[in-house]
Structure formats: C-alpha cells, structure tokens
Design an enzyme around this catalytic site. Structure first.
Site, PDB file in Angstrom:
ATOM      1  NE  ARG A  89      -0.177  -0.641   4.827  1.00  0.00           N
ATOM      2  CZ  ARG A  89      -0.625  -0.848   6.027  1.00  0.00           C
ATOM      3  NH1 ARG A  89      -1.867  -0.560   6.298  1.00  0.00           N
ATOM      4  NH2 ARG A  89       0.136  -1.335   6.970  1.00  0.00           N
ATOM      5  CE  LYS A 109       2.134   2.908   6.276  1.00  0.00           C
ATOM      6  NZ  LYS A 109       2.785   3.006   7.590  1.00  0.00           N
ATOM      7  NE  ARG A 179      10.147  -2.007   4.150  1.00  0.00           N
ATOM      8  CZ  ARG A 179       9.154  -1.383   4.763  1.00  0.00           C
ATOM      9  NH1 ARG A 179       8.729  -1.827   5.921  1.00  0.00           N
ATOM     10  NH2 ARG A 179       8.565  -0.340   4.207  1.00  0.00           N
ATOM     11  CG  ASP A 248       7.513  -6.879   7.823  1.00  0.00           C
ATOM     12  OD1 ASP A 248       7.643  -7.618   8.820  1.00  0.00           O
ATOM     13  OD2 ASP A 248       6.445  -6.333   7.518  1.00  0.00           O
ATOM     14  CG  ASN A 249       6.876  -3.498  10.389  1.00  0.00           C
ATOM     15  OD1 ASN A 249       6.768  -3.193   9.196  1.00  0.00           O
ATOM     16  ND2 ASN A 249       5.896  -4.032  11.075  1.00  0.00           N
ATOM     17  CG  ASP A 258       5.180  -0.243   9.430  1.00  0.00           C
ATOM     18  OD1 ASP A 258       4.029   0.187   9.549  1.00  0.00           O
ATOM     19  OD2 ASP A 258       5.541  -0.994   8.515  1.00  0.00           O
TER      20      ASP A 258
END
Ligand code: AMP
Ligand code: MG
Length: 489
Positions: A89, A109, A179, A248-249, A258
C-alpha cells in the site's frame, strides 16, 4: 509540469528489487497537513509544492521526475517467515538529497494497490494516517531517529475496515525503506548477487565509513546492530512501545519505521502490550531489546555467505556481533536512565538505583513521563518530592528511594541548577498520549482538524513548559484510557 529534484538510486538497482507502479487517483484530494520545515529540509520549493500538495501527495499528479515503484521485501511476522510481503500500500516516488547532503526517500502510503498487495486494498484510513503523522513527528522532536511525515491528504473516498472509514494518504520521508526483510527477500531466493548489490547499496548510503573496512559485511551487521541498540534504548527512555517489531518493520538505517499499533506508556509497566494482535506479548515494552536482537540475528543470517566463504567461521563471527548487542543496549539504556535521574557521573550502584525507581513506579502505577519530569523539580528542591509522590498509588517505596537518590546526587559533580536544566532537556513534558491522539483523530474524522493541529504543534516542543497546553500533559482519566491499538494503516 512540476519537478521535485528526485535522484532515484534504488530505481537503478536490478528490476527484481521492485515493481513499477502508478499511484491510484483519489476522488477528491484535500490537504490536511503539510510539514513546511521538513519540506525546506528536503530543499523543496515550499510555496509551489504546498500549492500543489493535495494533488502531489495523493498521487493524482506525478512530478515529472518521479519514478514510482513498490519495493520487494519479505519478513518474519510474529516469528513466522513470509517470503514475500513488499510495499502493498506504498509507493516510493523518488529520492531527494536534503540540506545536510543526506539522501531521503519520499513515499506515498495508502495510494492504491501494487503487485505486492496480496489481498489488501492498498489504501489507508484517515485515523492511522494522522496517527503516524502525529507520532512520527513527536518522536523526531523527542530526539528519536525516525521516518518523518511530510503531508497528509484525505482522498474523499471511503475504505472498508471494520466499517467504512474515510480514506487518506500519508507522505513518509525516510533515510531509506530498506528493511531487514529486504535482505531476507533475496536470501529466501538464494540470490547472492542481489544480496551483495543490496549490502553495497546500504553501506554506501547509510554506512559509507565501512566501504574500506577489512570485513565490510560483518562490519555492516555490527553497525546496524549498534544503531538498533541505541534506537531501542531511546524508545524506552521515552516510554515508546513499537508494537509490531517484525523484521519487515526494522529499517537498516536505524530509524523507527512503521507506526501501526505503537503507543506510549502512561503508567509504567514493563509487560505492557497495546497491540490487539500481540496475544503472547512478544512485543511488550521490556521485550523490545530481546526482539531487536532476534531480528538482527535474522539479518546476520542473510549475510553469512558474504561474511566468510567458510560458513562455520561466518557463523562464529556473526554470533559474536549479535551477542554483543545485549551489552551495547544495556550501555545505552543505563546511560540514558542515569541522565533521566540527573546523574552526570557513574557509580557502581547506579543501575540498581534506576531499577529501584522503576520497581516503585510499577508497584505504584506511576505515570512514566510525569514521574521523570517532576523529578527535575525535585532535583532542585526536595519540597517538590510531593509532586512526584502524588503520582504513586502508594508512595512508600518512592519516598525511600528519594532518600537514596539524594544521597547519590550529593556525590555527583553537577550543580543542582545545571542538573535540573539537563534533566528538563532529557525528560519530556509532552508525549503523544494515546487518548489524546484518539481524540484528535475522532475530531478530524468529524471534519475538525483543530485538536490535531494543536497536538502536533505542542508536541513539536516536548521539553518546553507550555502553560496553554497544560491539559495535554494529563494522563488519561479511567474512562479515557486506551487499552488496545490496531495495525491496519
Ligand atoms: P504492516 O503491518 O504495515 O507492517 O504491513 C505488513 C504487510 O502488509 C506489508 O507488506 C504491507 O504492504 C501489507 N499491507 C498492509 N495493509 C495493506 C493494505 N491495506 N493493502 C495492501 N497491503 C497491505
Ligand atoms: Mg510494515
């Protein structure tokens, strides 16, 4: 046609690093917030960009030099490996070189689906967009490395979540969006060539001092770990719970990224969890350093082949680096906590003194932020101890602690005035309290941006007494208490 000055280094990496994607058009974009100081830092022509901001930062108008892409990445979500996540997104418009010469990503985003959307709609709701805007900018003002928020635009459309909600797009600025999960994406595909290109890109971009290091990829793990140790300690000094520390964050740049279910502590509780999906307390307040270390071990695993052709030697070298994280974190944590209680020097009992205060706060359900802020006054004048003890359900333990603390202060080099001033620069008065963030969002959803604007402008100066905003220092009343936060931006 407008040009923003983009220079897109990530776009020059091989095609398998990303997918080209056009942002969706919003039906009726309206600018809700524009961060002029950040725009200046990015060397944008501020007035021109602000005039076009609703169109530019909804994705309706693309700058002539934008090259929109969605980034590929993987990640461990609550310890389960997902080999493909990616920007589902979000769309990277391009990179700008800021006034300090630092390369920064500009990303939308919530601007529609991408090839990585899986079952998601690619959209974002207004509430989480404003939440990220408020909290990321507050973190920056608190001195915590973080992605920033350049703009928030409402789309004039609705998104389906639990019910129908107003849609919005956030423009996020980051040192990069690379990341740990980006490395994992290529490791999972056994794509050694991509891993090397990615590692070299990260070294050049975030750790240029390592280009000539004898073992650059081991040094990279060490450098990323060092920044994470400092970062997580800073979070905890201000009472921040990230809430979803999946790999991933976790940005390899060392910025907080995030802002989903994140929240700040009101009453101190090391086991505190807000996220509605964190049933096991994996990402609880005091668990954050252990999780960062776990994530860093996953990072190191992706680089083993680059660290040493002899796998056993690579594992041994990487393990040492990962193990050192614990002491590194502890050093940052203790250093910051000593400063919070006004100590300029170091003595053997200091860590215990900090622990005893935290234990008293936990027991007495004392407000984390206000306890340390009121200690600034108490450092100058013992009569102010009352202000502090009033924050405790039962102040017996605190009162005993205060006597030990004063005895310790007597042997510390600073004068009381200098100490109180230093404490006020490290113990904020204002943090984005969950209930106030919620109230600002509810008002914005009803068309009133006043509370959002008041909150963001107050939080831009978290260490200053701002008498007109005294209400924003208050912990939540029992009926205002936010007990759960949710992901879905
Ligand atoms: P996050 O919880 O923000 O870290 O997102 C985890 C993954 O889910 C990322 O790959 C996101 O891009 C993806 N994702 C989350 N929400 C959506 C959405 N509404 N549409 C598409 N992808 C999404
Ligand atoms: Mg994410």
């Amino acid at each position: 046609m407008i040009r923003l000055g983009f220079d897109n280094s990530y776009r020059r990496l091989p095609a398998r690093f990303f997918a080209e994607v056009e942002p969706a058009r919003a039906a009726a974009p309206r600018l809700l917030a524009f961060n002029r100081p950040l725009a200046r830092e990015l060397r944008l022509d501020v007035d021109t960009v602000e005039a076009a901001a609703a169109m530019l930062f909804s994705g309706n108008t693309l700058a002539a030099d934008a090259e929109p892409i969605a980034l590929a990445y993987a990640g461990h979500q609550f310890a389960n490996f997902v080999p493909q996540l990616g920007d589902g997104r979000a769309v990277l418009l391009g990179e700008l070189i800021d006034t300090a010469g630092v390369r920064r990503d500009v990303q939308l985003k919530g601007s529609g689906p991408t090839p990585f959307s899986r079952r998601g709609d690619g959209r974002a709701a207004l509430g989480p967009v404003l939440r990220e805007y408020i909290v990321s900018e507050a973190m920056h003002a608190l001195g915590v490395p973080t992605t920033r928020s350049l703009a928030a635009v409402s789309t004039g459309e609705t998104v389906r979540r639990d019910g129908m909600l107003p849609g919005a797009v956030l423009t996020r600025v980051a040192a990069s969006h690379i990341r740990i999960g980006t490395f994992q994406y290529f490791a999972a595909r056994q794509d050694g060539e991509a891993l090397k290109l990615l590692a070299d890109h990260v070294i050049e971009r975030h750790y240029p001092q390592l280009v000539a290091a004898p073992r650059p990829y081991l040094a990279l793990v060490e450098a990323v770990a060092a920044r994470q140790a400092a970062l997580v300690a800073r979070w905890m000094h201000v009472g921040f719970i990230h809430g979803v520390m999946n790999t991933d964050n976790m940005a390899v740049s060392g910025e907080t990224i995030d802002y989903g279910p994140c929240a700040f502590l009101d009453a101190y509780d090391p086991a505190k969890v807000f996220s509605s999906i964190d049933h096991a307390g994996r990402y609880a307040f005091a668990n954050q350093p252990a999780i960062a270390q776990w994530n860093l071990a996953r990072f190191a695993e992706t680089l083993l082949d680059l660290i040493d052709t002899d796998t056993t030697a690579a594992i041994a070298a990487a393990t040492k680096v990962i193990e050192a994280f614990a002491q590194n974190f502890e050093r940052h944590w203790q250093g910051g906590m000593r400063a919070k209680i006004g100590l300029a020097g170091t003595e053997p009992g200091d860590a215990a003194l900090v622990e005893e205060l935290l234990a008293a706060m936990h027991e007495g359900k004392a407000d984390y932020t206000l306890t340390f802020r009121h200690l600034c006054d108490a450092a100058l004048d013992p009569r102010a101890d009352e202000e502090v003890s009033a924050l405790f359900d039962n102040a017996t333990a605190f009162n005993a602690w205060a006597a030990n603390w004063r005895a310790r202060l007597a042997s510390d080099p600073q004068t009381p005035t200098a100490r109180a001033q230093a404490m006020r620069r490290t113990n904020p008065l204002f943090i984005p309290r969950n209930h106030q963030v919620e109230q600002a969002i509810v008002a914005a959803e009803q068309g009133d941006l006043g509370p959002f604007e008041r909150l963001t402008s107050t939080l831009a100066h978290p260490f200053e007494d701002q008498p007109n905003a005294a209400d924003l220092t208050h912990p939540p009343a029992p009926h205002e208490r936010v007990t759960q936060t949710f992901c879905g931006t």
